[in-house]
Design a protein around this motif. Structure first.
Motif, PDB file in Angstrom:
ATOM      1  N   VAL A   1       0.822  -1.214   0.000  1.00  0.00           N
ATOM      2  CA  VAL A   1       0.000   0.000   0.000  1.00  0.00           C
ATOM      3  C   VAL A   1       0.850   1.255   0.000  1.00  0.00           C
ATOM      4  N   ILE A   2       2.063   1.177   0.525  1.00  0.00           N
ATOM      5  CA  ILE A   2       2.930   2.349   0.591  1.00  0.00           C
ATOM      6  C   ILE A   2       3.248   2.889  -0.805  1.00  0.00           C
ATOM      7  N   MET A   3       3.241   2.000  -1.822  1.00  0.00           N
ATOM      8  CA  MET A   3       3.589   2.439  -3.180  1.00  0.00           C
ATOM      9  C   MET A   3       2.607   3.473  -3.707  1.00  0.00           C
TER      10      MET A   3
ATOM     11  N   LEU B   1      -2.249 -12.992   1.143  1.00  0.00           N
ATOM     12  CA  LEU B   1      -1.326 -12.043   0.533  1.00  0.00           C
ATOM     13  C   LEU B   1      -1.828 -11.590  -0.833  1.00  0.00           C
ATOM     14  N   THR B   2      -2.318 -12.523  -1.642  1.00  0.00           N
ATOM     15  CA  THR B   2      -2.763 -12.163  -2.982  1.00  0.00           C
ATOM     16  C   THR B   2      -4.056 -11.344  -2.948  1.00  0.00           C
ATOM     17  N   VAL B   3      -4.989 -11.699  -2.063  1.00  0.00           N
ATOM     18  CA  VAL B   3      -6.232 -10.940  -1.950  1.00  0.00           C
ATOM     19  C   VAL B   3      -5.943  -9.518  -1.467  1.00  0.00           C
ATOM     20  N   ALA B   4      -4.884  -9.356  -0.696  1.00  0.00           N
ATOM     21  CA  ALA B   4      -4.508  -8.015  -0.226  1.00  0.00           C
ATOM     22  C   ALA B   4      -4.271  -7.079  -1.400  1.00  0.00           C
ATOM     23  N   ASN B   5      -3.747  -7.610  -2.506  1.00  0.00           N
ATOM     24  CA  ASN B   5      -3.474  -6.773  -3.672  1.00  0.00           C
ATOM     25  C   ASN B   5      -4.734  -6.452  -4.460  1.00  0.00           C
TER      26      ASN B   5
ATOM     27  N   VAL C   1      -4.925  -3.284  -0.767  1.00  0.00           N
ATOM     28  CA  VAL C   1      -4.090  -2.199  -1.293  1.00  0.00           C
ATOM     29  C   VAL C   1      -4.931  -1.093  -1.931  1.00  0.00           C
ATOM     30  N   PRO C   2      -5.893  -1.420  -2.830  1.00  0.00           N
ATOM     31  CA  PRO C   2      -6.715  -0.330  -3.388  1.00  0.00           C
ATOM     32  C   PRO C   2      -7.512   0.426  -2.322  1.00  0.00           C
ATOM     33  N   LEU C   3      -8.098  -0.315  -1.362  1.00  0.00           N
ATOM     34  CA  LEU C   3      -8.855   0.361  -0.308  1.00  0.00           C
ATOM     35  C   LEU C   3      -7.938   1.187   0.586  1.00  0.00           C
TER      36      LEU C   3
ATOM     37  N   GLY D   1      -6.191  10.458   4.912  1.00  0.00           N
ATOM     38  CA  GLY D   1      -4.827  10.602   5.417  1.00  0.00           C
ATOM     39  C   GLY D   1      -4.131   9.256   5.523  1.00  0.00           C
ATOM     40  N   TRP D   2      -2.853   9.234   5.162  1.00  0.00           N
ATOM     41  CA  TRP D   2      -2.106   7.981   5.146  1.00  0.00           C
ATOM     42  C   TRP D   2      -1.952   7.382   6.536  1.00  0.00           C
ATOM     43  N   ARG D   3      -1.979   8.216   7.566  1.00  0.00           N
ATOM     44  CA  ARG D   3      -1.850   7.687   8.928  1.00  0.00           C
ATOM     45  C   ARG D   3      -3.036   6.784   9.285  1.00  0.00           C
ATOM     46  N   VAL D   4      -4.218   7.133   8.780  1.00  0.00           N
ATOM     47  CA  VAL D   4      -5.405   6.300   9.028  1.00  0.00           C
ATOM     48  C   VAL D   4      -5.215   4.924   8.388  1.00  0.00           C
ATOM     49  N   THR D   5      -4.618   4.901   7.202  1.00  0.00           N
ATOM     50  CA  THR D   5      -4.373   3.622   6.539  1.00  0.00           C
ATOM     51  C   THR D   5      -3.528   2.707   7.413  1.00  0.00           C
ATOM     52  N   PHE D   6      -2.451   3.241   7.992  1.00  0.00           N
ATOM     53  CA  PHE D   6      -1.571   2.400   8.808  1.00  0.00           C
ATOM     54  C   PHE D   6      -2.223   2.011  10.139  1.00  0.00           C
TER      55      PHE D   6
END
Length: 408
Positions: free
Chosen positions: A21-23, A136-140, A144-146, A155-160
């Protein structure tokens, strides 16, 4: 399939989300912490190197405790790393948080693969490993999109923080559902290290590095490739990554289905197909339809190799597979780092954004050659083991003596 596999898949989902997700959030993270996007890119590199180095180190540190307890400790470390990232006041602290989270990655998948394989009958091992890697694959496809969407709007902090909450869910699942199976009696660190003396273990890891080098040679530079060569809008990159994720899920499930019965034919097909698709993609990247098909196939063919390669390491680790299994997870990330570096070299040389696909084709073809070598050595060993021993020649002295005894 046992419910314990669901707990492992949830943990894998959280780990896969935080890795990728960081990308999609580098511009937001860099802007908030006052660094350039290239500098923020060290958050990706630092994580990959942390996985590669942390996988064997964390596994060695956990040799004295049960695998279930080690999985719980690793999820705790993952939660801590993402919380540090979420509240980081400066870039250096954010990088520390990423590295802390990455230390759990390789060991979790390595130990989790061993646990998953032990939960089912021998003929279903690859399918169980595939089920865990499905997270791992479902995460992509989903995470990752969500996570990118949430980061861009809340905000990116909420994601983490959300990723840390996923880690808590995975921790509870491991605690409640994974049985506390004791480690095999008498297995010590020296036995784990001895697994690396097996040529087949080393060859499987080399195939992992080169095969996934082929995959990430294409996907590392997918954004500039798709916008600058194929002519997609920047907003299309997100759904193109979803297409890649769908390919990953498909390949992982197919690999798990067939690896228990047709392991080597599956590896030949997947690695050969991957090399061919990447080679064609180097010339057809300017076409939108061809690009979509290629991105899906790269994900599918690349991740079809995960269950068979991981199972191959487990099969040849001689009863002490934990360290070798974790090291193979590190090999995935080593392939990522290798291909990103090689792809950057050809782009810097002025060969264009599609050139990394050709690099990936060479890497995948090299992995295919290693698969053929591995199979040949295995068959030679099998023939040697089953060959009848030399027939003893008759004792020339005993024969006359026996005849004399009869006459007398």
């Amino acid at each position: 399939m046992p419910l314990a596999l669901l707990a492992l898949a949830i943990g894998a989902f959280g780990i896969g989300t935080t890795e990728f997700v960081i990308m999609g959030l580098l511009p937001q993270v860099g802007g908030d912490l006052g660094v350039s996007v290239p500098t923020a890119g060290f958050l990706v590199t630092g994580y990959a190197l942390g996985v590669t180095i942390g996988a064997p180190i964390m596994t060695v540190l956990g040799t004295r405790i049960s695998r279930k307890n080690m999985l719980m400790l690793l999820m705790g470390l993952f939660i801590l790393g993402n919380l540090i990232s979420a509240v980081a006041p400066v870039f250096a602290v954010m990088l520390i948080g990423r590295v802390v989270a990455s230390l759990a990655h390789g060991a979790f998948f390595g130990i989790g693969s061993v646990v998953a394989a032990e939960l089912v009958a021998p003929e279903k091992k690859a399918g169980a490993i595939s089920m865990m890697f499905t997270g791992l694959t479902v995460a992509n496809v989903v995470g990752v999109p969500l996570g990118t969407f949430v980061g861009q709007h809340a905000g990116w902090r909420v994601t983490f923080l959300i990723v840390a909450a996923l880690g808590v869910l995975g921790l509870v699942g491991v605690a409640k559902l994974v049985p506390d199976v004791p480690k095999p009696a008498g297995v010590q660190l020296r036995h784990e290290v001895a697994a690396f003396k097996d040529t087949q273990v080393i060859l499987a890891m080399a195939m992992t590095v080169l095969g996934f080098g082929g995959v990430f040679a294409a996907t590392t530079y997918i954004a500039p490739m798709m916008t600058g060569v194929a002519g997609f809008a920047e907003s299309s990159v997100t759904w193109l990554m979803v297409v890649f994720g769908l390919g990953m899920v498909t390949g992982n499930l197919v690999g798990g289905r067939f690896a228990d019965r047709k392991l080597m034919p599956l590896l030949y097909t997947a690695l050969g197909g991957l090399a061919l698709v990447l080679l064609l993609f180097a010339f057809l990247a300017s076409g939108k339809a061809a690009s979509v098909v290629a991105i899906f196939l790269i994900g599918a063919l690349g991740f079809a190799t995960v269950p068979p390669l991981q199972k191959r390491v487990l099969d040849h680790a001689h009863g002490a597979p934990t360290l070798a299994s974790a090291a193979n997870i590190g090999a995935f990330n080593l392939g990522n780092a290798l291909s990103a570096w090689l792809g950057g070299l050809v782009i810097s040389a002025g060969l264009g954004y599609a050139a990394p696909n050709a690099v990936g084709a060479v890497l995948a073809a090299a992995a295919l050659a290693l698969a053929a070598l591995s199979h040949r050595l295995e068959r030679r060993r099998s023939r040697t083991a089953t060959a009848p021993g030399p027939v003893a020649a008759p004792d020339q002295d005993a024969a006359p003596a026996a005849a004399g005894a009869v006459r007398s």
